[in-house]
Structure formats: C-alpha cells, structure tokens
Design an enzyme around this catalytic site. Sequence first.
Site, PDB file in Angstrom:
ATOM      1  N   GLU A   1       0.856  -1.196   0.000  1.00  0.00           N
ATOM      2  CA  GLU A   1       0.000   0.000   0.000  1.00  0.00           C
ATOM      3  C   GLU A   1       0.889   1.242   0.000  1.00  0.00           C
ATOM      4  O   GLU A   1       0.698   2.174   0.786  1.00  0.00           O
ATOM      5  CB  GLU A   1      -0.907  -0.003   1.240  1.00  0.00           C
ATOM      6  CG  GLU A   1      -1.651  -1.309   1.437  1.00  0.00           C
ATOM      7  CD  GLU A   1      -2.624  -1.305   2.610  1.00  0.00           C
ATOM      8  OE1 GLU A   1      -2.191  -0.989   3.730  1.00  0.00           O
ATOM      9  OE2 GLU A   1      -3.804  -1.601   2.395  1.00  0.00           O
TER      10      GLU A   1
ATOM     11  N   CYS B   1     -10.568   0.461   7.234  1.00  0.00           N
ATOM     12  CA  CYS B   1     -10.056   1.784   7.588  1.00  0.00           C
ATOM     13  C   CYS B   1     -10.642   2.894   6.721  1.00  0.00           C
ATOM     14  O   CYS B   1     -10.868   4.012   7.194  1.00  0.00           O
ATOM     15  CB  CYS B   1      -8.542   1.793   7.467  1.00  0.00           C
ATOM     16  SG  CYS B   1      -7.937   1.102   5.910  1.00  0.00           S
TER      17      CYS B   1
HETATM   18  O1  FUB Z   1      -2.843  -0.402   9.263  1.00  0.00           O
HETATM   19  C1  FUB Z   1      -3.984   0.353   9.547  1.00  0.00           C
HETATM   20  C2  FUB Z   1      -4.660   0.757   8.268  1.00  0.00           C
HETATM   21  O2  FUB Z   1      -5.061  -0.407   7.571  1.00  0.00           O
HETATM   22  C3  FUB Z   1      -3.765   1.474   7.294  1.00  0.00           C
HETATM   23  O3  FUB Z   1      -3.702   2.841   7.463  1.00  0.00           O
HETATM   24  C4  FUB Z   1      -4.367   1.102   6.001  1.00  0.00           C
HETATM   25  O4  FUB Z   1      -3.522   1.317   4.903  1.00  0.00           O
HETATM   26  C5  FUB Z   1      -4.687  -0.356   6.217  1.00  0.00           C
HETATM   27  O5  FUB Z   1      -3.557  -1.127   6.015  1.00  0.00           O
HETATM   28 ZN    ZN Z   2      -7.951   2.894   4.346  1.00  0.00          ZN
END
Ligand code: FUB
Ligand code: ZN
Length: 650
Positions: A319, A410
């Site tokens: 990500e 999230c």
């Molecule tokens: O790790 C917490 C949240 O979940 C992150 O900010 C997102 O990218 C997802 O991985």
């Molecule tokens: Zn998110």
Amino acid sequence: MKYLICLFMLLILSCATKRAVDYPIKPVPFTSVKLTDAFWRHRLDVNRQVTIPASFKKCQETGRIANFEIAAGMREGEFQSPFPFDDSDVYKIIEGASYSLATFPDAELEAYLDDLIAKIAAAQEDDGYIMTWRTIDPNKPPTTWSGTAERWSDIGGGHELYNVGHMYEAAVAHYQVTGKRHFLDVAIKNADFIAETFGPGKLMSPPGHEEVEIGLVKLYRATGDNKYLQLARFFIDQRGNAQGHELYGPYSQDHAPVYEQNEAVGHAVRAGYFYSGVADVAALTGERTYVDAIDRIWDNVVSKKLYITGGIGAQRHGEAFGANYELPNATSYNETCAAIANVMWNHRMFLLKGHAKYLDVMERTLYNGLISGVSLEGDTFFYPNCLAFDGKMPFNQGSTTRKEWFDCSCCPSNICRFIPSLPGYFYAQQQDTIYVNLYAANEAVFSLGSRQVKIIQETEYPWDGKITIIIDPGKAAPFTIKLRLPGWANQPVPSDLYSYIEAGERAAHLTINEDPQEIEMHNGFIALTQTWSPGDCIQLDVPMAVRKVMSHELVTENVGRMALERGPIVYCAEAVDNLGTISNLALRLDSQLQSEYLDHLLHGVVVLNGRAVRLDEPNREQDFRAIPYYAWNHRGVGEMAVWLPIVGAH
Ligand code: FUB
Ligand code: ZN
C-alpha cells in the site's frame, strides 16, 4: 445552542492557554462555515444520514463493538474481528458522529455515543492501557497479529499506538462538541500511561504506523498539557533513530531521521499521517528542520509521485509509494485513507507557509481521488482508487464495484470522520486577513478582534468558475481578504509532472462592487485590502475551459495519452457512455469537447461530449462522453480510463 456554548467556552479556554508558537495561519472552525451548495451539502447529508449509521451497524455486525463489551466483562466471548487495529474504526466513526452532532444536534445519536463511550471506558485496563483483543485474551491474538502475548511486543506492526491515536482524536472531537469529559478522560488516562511507558530511558520505539502524533497534538491543544506535545515530538525524533530500537525501514518511514528525509517512501497512509504530525509539531515547537524536511518530501510527491487525481501510493504491494514517476493506472493503489492523509498534510503545509500551491493539491485530491472512495449514496466504498479498469479485474479488495465494508475497513471509517470536518477547510485566518481557500456556496462567520464578519459565497463551483462573495462586517472596517486563484487556471499541479497541452493562462476577471480590478498575485492569492462595508461584493470569474493534460515523459504508462480536466474536476471515460467499450477509443489532439450540465445524471454533473476515433476501424469516429472521475462505477461494471490514447501518438 448547548453545542454552540460549549464551542464558545472551548474557544475562550484555548485562547487563554498561552502558546509561544503555533501555525501562523489558523483554520476557521468547521462550525463557523455552513455549506449551502448542492455538491458538498449532499455529501455531508449522506454521510450523516447513511454512512455513519451504516458504519456503526457494520461495527456491530462484525463484532467491533462486541470486542469492547467483552473486554469490559459485560459479556463472554472471544475477540471477534480480524485485525488488531479494528478498535480504531469505532473511534473514527465516533469522531465523525461528534462532528456531525455539532451541526445537527441529535439526541438519539448523542445517547448512542454515551453508551458506546461507557463501554470503551469499561474496556480500559486499570493502568490506562486499551486494546480490546489483548484485554480479552492476550494469548489469543487476532490471526493477523505478529507479536507475542506481551504488551508492546510488536510496536512496529502491532498498532497499539495507532489505535489510541485515533481514540485521542475522537475523544477530543466528542469533548469539543458535547462538552462531556467522559471520553476525554479515557484518552487522558491512556496518554498519561503511554507517557510513563515511552520516552528517554524507557521504551524508545516509535509506532510502526504513525497516527498517535496527530492525536497527541490534539490532546495537547485540548488540555494544554505540554507532556503530550513532547511525547509526539519524541515519537517523531525516534523515527529513523537506531538508538533505542531496531529500525523498521522505509515502509514505516523509519530508515532515516526526519530531518534527513527527502523522498516520500513506504506505506502511503503512514507517510501522510507522519508528515501531518511533523507539521503539527513543527508549528508548535518552531522546529525548522522538520519544516524543511516535509517541504522537500512535498516537492518529491508533487513532482514525481502524485496521481492526477491527487491520489498517492502507487503500489498495491505494501500500500506504498512507488519509485519516482512510477504511476501505473490499472494497478494504482491510491488508498482512500491515503487521499484523506494527503488532504490533511497539504492543509497543514498551507497553515505553516501560507502558499496556495498546497491548497491546489488539496483541492485536486478532495474533488477527485478522495470522494471517489465513497459512492454518491454514501453506502459503498473503494479502498484503492485505480485510474483504469478493464471491466474485469477485481481491484477493490476482491470486487469490481464499491463495497459496503471490508475486513480491514479503515477507509469507510475514515470517510465517516473526514466528510463532516470538510467545512473547516474552506477558510483560514491570520489576524486581520481572511483566506478564502475553497469555493462552494456557503455562509461563514469570522471573528476579527471584537468584530464579527459574515461572508456569503454564491457559486455553482465546481461546475462554474463564477464566484460571488458578499461581505458583511457589521460596520465598515479595514481588513484583508485573500482569494485563492485556483491553480488549475494555469497549470494542473505546481510542478512539471503534468501540463496542459494547450498551454496559456485563461485570464480570471475580478470586480469589487462591479468595478474591474487588477489581479495581483502573491503566493497564489489575490490580496484585497481595503475598508469593507456591509454588502460589498467581490466577483471572481475563473474561466472553466476543458483542458487536455499530458504527463511528464517519464510516466511511461501515460506516454501518448491525455487526460481531461475542467476546473478542479478530473474526468474519465466509462464504457456505459461510449457504446459499451472504451479500450478501442482515442482522442485527437485537437478534439473539440463541449461541457454540458446534466442534472439527472449522477446527482448532477458536467459531462464532456465530443467525438472519438475508433482504433479498431480506422477513419471511423463515434460519439464520446467523459464524466467526473469521482462518479465512475455507479452504473454497472465496465471499462474506465482517465488517460486516453491520442490518435497518432505512441
Ligand atoms: O494499518 C492500519 C490501516 O489499515 C492502514 O492505514 C491502512 O492502509 C490499512 O492497512
Ligand atoms: Zn484505508
């Protein structure tokens, strides 16, 4: 009324708390700005009426709320959801619900929050620690947990500090809106415990996922307790500092001390929250090396790592940010949370430095790669926001459409809290200067010394660049109004990453009480200093032509392609508007595209109509239509592209 009194008392309290330094420019509270337009009003209404209740329901159904009840001993059971950070979704939705209460008092919602907060308080351990899965059974962690049963056994991956960062933000929001302390007290008890646990000579590791820094600064602002600011600073200084922990590496921006960092790397949400936290602490401490670092990193993003939609984070794997100019379209990740983080960061950069270029990036992200993340009905979401889709690849966490929820959810919970805070991004103030940062019909109130100034904006923005601003200072008074001249009038982004094919300025036109004015720019703003009288009227007209955009030649996927923009809106072509497919279409460099407002389509949008060349049948053309990128994927599953081939280009 009760809410307004609370906010007023808090304002007095925060003024009374003496701080040596802070952001030189202050945001105007979101409660001072009432959006009256069709575009954003709809988004705010839907967030309140659909997104927040649906997200609470999902938290109920997926066990996220039960986790607090079980940890509190109110019922039997095991930790129910997949990720150690699932508590944070509940916190983020409470934050959004609190903001929403400020503008729409709702006794039922307030009672629901009271009940939920009581469960959270009961789930807090005696020393202040809070993380439901561990309290429920430290020996039975979520399947995604990588540490041991010990507290703090995986500070790099465990999200204990990430969770509480979101809790602090939620608790401060709830306190500021309702005046009730019960959630704030949970936050303070936890933060005091974290401050006893972390610091020089104690635990020295920074969190793997930044967020607690932002939360601590909010807690500092709400309480005036300097310990929280110092703790935020400690976490920032520990990043990239091998004394005290084994470095996590670039994924967590933990490869070098912040003052040595030059490039945006690693997980994009972590990075965006980190840079936002660094900006906050820089503002409050005057730490120049922090400002220089986030300036350099900002230049890197804006000139090499920013999608035209304002999205950040090219790589699905991790990500994460990719290499310079690595901006693929179909596989672009562009997490919705990363877009929110990018808006938060750019807003803070503006508050630090007063230049409109940060707001240009913020606006681009807002109107394009951020709101694409939530459907127009507010009930389904994108997690990644790709720029090209073949109609088949399930790019959205296993789906080809927006989803109601995700295992890792999230993004929906981040939308819940971001949207109701949006009015706070429209204006800012520096002593006797009012900054007009964004445009949409609204009514806003400012305090200039003892004087109240009311501003009414009338405009059809983002569909039309004519903006009327009516000023009412009560009695005639001298002050400055700074109008942002939207960056898109001259160049897509403040760098050479994207440029308009037909270059050249589209001259804006400005009048005050119908008298034409010279436009003089300073840092991207038109500064108007004079004595303002009730009813004075500024009219700014920024022509919204259809613009064709090309990329820097090093963005290999976009070579021989163009994108389309009009005003702040980035367009895309969808199969449904183009005889079922777009992969066989190209545009001529000189294609004429006409804009047309269609109020029955996608809640009212300006579409671009023209002719496209068929690549499968040379010399044949067909009708072509592009729609705003944010509104794609609402009418079935089909091909989509932002970057379209140019006839004859390679
Ligand atoms: O790790 C917490 C949240 O979940 C992150 O900010 C997102 O990218 C997802 O991985
Ligand atoms: Zn998110």
